[in-house]
Design a protein around this motif. Structure first.
Motif, short mmCIF file in Angstrom:
data_model
loop_
_atom_site.label_atom_id
_atom_site.label_comp_id
_atom_site.label_asym_id
_atom_site.label_seq_id
_atom_site.Cartn_x
_atom_site.Cartn_y
_atom_site.Cartn_z
N UNK A 115 0.84 -1.19 0.00
CA UNK A 115 0.00 0.00 0.00
C UNK A 115 0.88 1.24 0.00
N UNK A 116 0.41 2.30 -0.67
CA UNK A 116 1.12 3.57 -0.69
C UNK A 116 0.13 4.69 -0.45
N UNK A 117 0.58 5.68 0.30
CA UNK A 117 -0.16 6.93 0.45
C UNK A 117 0.75 8.01 -0.11
N UNK A 118 0.35 8.58 -1.24
CA UNK A 118 1.20 9.59 -1.88
C UNK A 118 1.08 10.92 -1.16
N UNK A 119 2.10 11.75 -1.29
CA UNK A 119 2.09 13.04 -0.60
C UNK A 119 0.95 13.94 -1.06
N UNK A 120 0.37 13.67 -2.22
CA UNK A 120 -0.79 14.42 -2.69
C UNK A 120 -2.12 13.88 -2.18
N UNK A 121 -2.09 12.74 -1.47
CA UNK A 121 -3.30 12.19 -0.87
C UNK A 121 -3.87 10.97 -1.55
N UNK A 125 -3.62 0.56 -3.28
CA UNK A 125 -3.55 -0.78 -2.70
C UNK A 125 -3.28 -1.73 -3.84
N UNK A 126 -2.14 -2.39 -3.80
CA UNK A 126 -1.75 -3.26 -4.90
C UNK A 126 -1.08 -2.50 -6.03
N UNK A 127 -0.88 -1.21 -5.87
CA UNK A 127 -0.19 -0.38 -6.87
C UNK A 127 0.56 0.74 -6.15
N UNK A 128 1.69 1.12 -6.68
CA UNK A 128 2.45 2.24 -6.12
C UNK A 128 2.22 3.53 -6.91
N UNK A 129 1.37 3.45 -7.94
CA UNK A 129 1.08 4.63 -8.77
C UNK A 129 -0.43 4.83 -8.89
N UNK A 130 -1.09 5.16 -7.79
CA UNK A 130 -2.54 5.36 -7.85
C UNK A 130 -2.89 6.56 -8.73
N UNK A 131 -3.95 6.42 -9.52
CA UNK A 131 -4.37 7.49 -10.43
C UNK A 131 -5.57 8.26 -9.91
N UNK A 132 -6.01 7.95 -8.69
CA UNK A 132 -7.14 8.65 -8.08
C UNK A 132 -7.01 8.58 -6.58
N UNK A 133 -8.00 9.13 -5.87
CA UNK A 133 -7.97 9.15 -4.41
C UNK A 133 -7.85 7.75 -3.82
N UNK A 134 -8.50 6.75 -4.45
CA UNK A 134 -8.35 5.35 -4.04
C UNK A 134 -8.22 4.51 -5.29
#
Length: 168
Positions: A115-121, A125-134
């Protein structure tokens, strides 16, 4: 009785022992490399603390300021905490040094986070490059299921369920 001095039988390390002889019941040691041991003479880093009770140590702020533990690494290096059992890392949580993202994963480092929480929020889950809030991804799995709400044994309520059988 307490004994304080240089333990010549153990590479000349400085020791404080709760007995009349150094090297038997050492409570505090400093080896020749400057590594410190409290409750142990088996040093694995700059500070090694060992205790047989459930609480090894406590960091407590009793003043009027916040309590915190800081993990600081040079730029481009990771800062993280590892949770271990019998010298084997089970979980790690920390900052990946090339960005300001928070990673949570299994294993000894942050190279394969779950899981990653990017500094932009954004949360992945299952990805380190989320393209949206979740952003939830199962990777190469043929089925991705995401449940929101109450779901489980003895509970027939489902607020929201998404299932993708095409994969990804």
């Amino acid at each position: 009785k307490w004994t304080i001095g240089m333990d010549v039988t153990n590479a000349g390390r400085f020791s404080i022992a709760s007995s009349t002889a150094l090297g038997t019941t050492d409570r505090f040691v400093i080896d020749g490399n400057g590594n410190v041991g409290i409750g142990t003479a088996s040093l694995t880093g700059k500070l090694t603390v060992s205790h047989t009770n459930t609480e090894v140590d406590r960091f407590e702020s009793t003043g009027t300021s916040n309590g915190r533990i800081m993990v600081n690494a040079p730029s481009t290096y990771d800062s993280y905490l590892s949770f271990m059992e019998e010298a084997s890392t089970i979980w790690s949580i920390g900052n990946e040094g090339s960005n300001n993202d928070l990673y949570i994963g299994t294993g000894a480092d942050l190279t394969a986070p779950l899981m990653v929480i990017q500094d932009g929020g954004n949360v992945g889950i299952g990805t380190t490059t989320p393209v949206g809030k979740l952003h939830v991804s199962s990777g190469a799995s043929a089925t991705t299921t995401v449940n929101f709400g109450e779901l489980g044994a003895g509970n027939s309520k489902t607020c929201f369920n998404v299932k993708n059988t095409a994969g990804g």
